[in-house]
Design a protein around this motif. Structure first.
Motif, short mmCIF file in Angstrom:
data_model
loop_
_atom_site.label_atom_id
_atom_site.label_comp_id
_atom_site.label_asym_id
_atom_site.label_seq_id
_atom_site.Cartn_x
_atom_site.Cartn_y
_atom_site.Cartn_z
N LEU A 107 10.45 8.21 -2.41
CA LEU A 107 10.21 8.71 -1.06
C LEU A 107 8.99 9.62 -1.09
O LEU A 107 8.42 9.88 -2.15
N ASN A 108 8.56 10.08 0.08
CA ASN A 108 7.43 10.98 0.11
C ASN A 108 7.74 12.26 -0.65
O ASN A 108 8.90 12.60 -0.88
N GLY A 109 6.70 13.00 -1.05
CA GLY A 109 6.88 14.27 -1.71
C GLY A 109 7.74 15.19 -0.87
O GLY A 109 7.59 15.27 0.35
N GLY A 110 8.67 15.90 -1.52
CA GLY A 110 9.56 16.80 -0.80
C GLY A 110 10.81 16.14 -0.28
O GLY A 110 11.59 16.77 0.45
N HIS A 111 11.02 14.86 -0.64
CA HIS A 111 12.20 14.13 -0.18
C HIS A 111 12.86 13.44 -1.38
O HIS A 111 12.20 13.08 -2.35
N GLU A 125 15.72 21.02 -6.03
CA GLU A 125 16.75 21.53 -5.13
C GLU A 125 16.24 21.71 -3.71
O GLU A 125 17.03 21.66 -2.76
N ASN A 126 14.96 21.95 -3.55
CA ASN A 126 14.41 22.22 -2.21
C ASN A 126 13.98 20.95 -1.47
O ASN A 126 13.57 21.02 -0.31
N ASP A 127 14.06 19.80 -2.14
CA ASP A 127 13.68 18.56 -1.48
C ASP A 127 14.71 18.19 -0.41
O ASP A 127 15.91 18.45 -0.56
#
Length: 407
Positions: A107-111, A125-127
């Motif tokens: 998936l895209n960065g951050g997901h 953990e922050n995704d």
């Protein structure tokens, strides 16, 4: 300045074309039929010739949406590799539940995908998590691929597709599963697992798929164990690749009635006769070859991809002068026509010694001679890098050889 001409009114006697209302339009070949007369099942058949995105774009009314939901969508590559594609998959889970092929990627960065059971230590953990359980709504999946997908833990739902025929899992290092779970894929024909370090189990677990499996590739999965002979009686098994696993066995155990459909097999170093099988002394090789030679003559497919290696712990082993390679410490079978031999070669650069032939040259009058000459030329075209050597040079000979090459 001339005045603009006024539009002439259209009277009843003009030849203007007027379309009939939508509900009364006729269908070619059926002057008495309308769109309402076309059954949902017929539209579903028509949709079966389209790809998933074409179907999604054409769902313009309730009837078309109903037809799409009953359509068996032909296998078409649909890759979920972004949040946009993920949202498309969510929509298709309701609109096209009979989709037959999906690839789940990154998936895209951050997901990421939501963690499964017993996940590895949290790294992102922050995704933003996205539920992967919607995949279970596609009950008619035939092809499922998981390619570098951010999955973490165990997801039993990924292995509960009763019609799945092909499963690809590539480099999903945090995806935990055991081979036993494949029992949830009762008609599986092709299994590809590559670089999945969290895969565990014994290949004996594949016996629940005895009647269906035709291709098995389990590569770079070091926790997979068992004896390759557990696959010997699979009637449809054509291709086997178990390199870089902890699978063991002995190629000499293969009988005449074993692996009857086999077209290729690649076995790991834990198997006697597999790729990377280690021997301790150069002097051991004639005995190994004499054992394997009858097998190669009878069923060459079993040893076509075999390459044994001198163990680094051997007193005969020494360092080479070429970076990332060794002296010619590997042995492979070669064949020209019906004539079989073997040669020593390096492990990566394919610099070889001269062939040691085990069979005499075919008679010039034989039907095999022309093929022999043709394939012999192919072997000799590559040249013998270690010309004049039929086995690895001693360490002193090796360094003298390289000193002369370097002038």
């Amino acid at each position: 300045m001339p005045r603009p001409k006024k539009a002439r009114p259209i009277d009843a006697s003009s030849e203007a074309v007027v379309l009939p209302p939508r509900r009364s339009r006729r269908i070619a070949g059926r002057p008495d039929a309308t769109f309402d007369d076309i059954g949902v099942d017929v539209i579903a058949i028509i949709y079966g010739f389209l790809g998933p995105f074409d179907i999604m774009r054409s769902r313009l009314c309730k009837k078309l949406r109903k037809a799409a939901a009953t359509t068996t969508v032909r296998p078409t590559n649909f890759t979920v590799n972004s949040v946009i594609k993920y949202n498309a998959m969510r929509a298709m889970a309701t609109a096209l539940p009979n989709l037959q092929q999906i690839e789940i990627g990154g998936l895209n960065g951050g997901h990421k995908y939501s963690d499964g059971d017993d996940p590895h230590e949290q790294e992102n953990e922050n995704d933003t998590p996205h539920a992967i359980d919607i995949l279970s709504r596609f009950r008619n999946l035939r092809l499922l691929s998981l390619y570098i997908a951010p999955l973490n833990g165990r997801y039993p739902l990924l292995f509960q597709f009763p019609l799945l025929q092909k499963l690809d899992i590539y480099y999903c290092g945090n995806l935990k599963f055991d081979l036993e779970i494949l029992a949830g894929l009762p008609v599986l024909e092709e299994l590809y697992c590559n670089g999945n370090r969290s895969l565990t189990g014994n290949i004996n677990s594949l016996r629940v798929l005895n009647d269906t499996l035709a291709k098995v590739t389990i590569r770079d999965c070091f926790e997979v164990q068992g004896n390759f002979m557990d696959l010997a009686d699979f009637p449809r098994l054509k291709n086997v690749d178990l390199i870089e696993t902890d699978v063991s066995g002995d190629i000499r155990d293969v009988g005449e009635r074993d692996f009857l459909a086999l077209e290729s097999i690649i076995l790991p170093k834990g198997v006697y006769g597999g790729i990377g099988y280690e021997f301790q002394r150069i002097s051991d090789v004639p005995g190994i070859i004499s054992t394997l030679y009858p097998i190669y003559k009878q069923r060459p497919i079993l040893l076509k991809n075999s390459c044994a290696e001198l163990s680094r712990g051997s007193p005969d082993w020494y360092h080479g002068v070429v970076r990332y390679d060794t002296p010619p410490f590997g042995i492979v079978f070669v064949a020209a026509g019906s004539r079989v031999g073997y040669q020593w070669e390096t492990l990566h650069l394919f610099a070889a010694c001269e062939v040691i032939w085990l069979d005499p040259e075919p008679d010039r009058e034989s039907i095999d001679y022309e093929k022999y000459i043709e394939e012999l030329k192919e072997i000799e075209q590559h040249g013998y890098f270690y010309h004049g050597f039929q086995q690895p040079p001693t360490e002193e000979e090796y360094h003298h050889f390289w000193a002369e090459r370097r002038g």
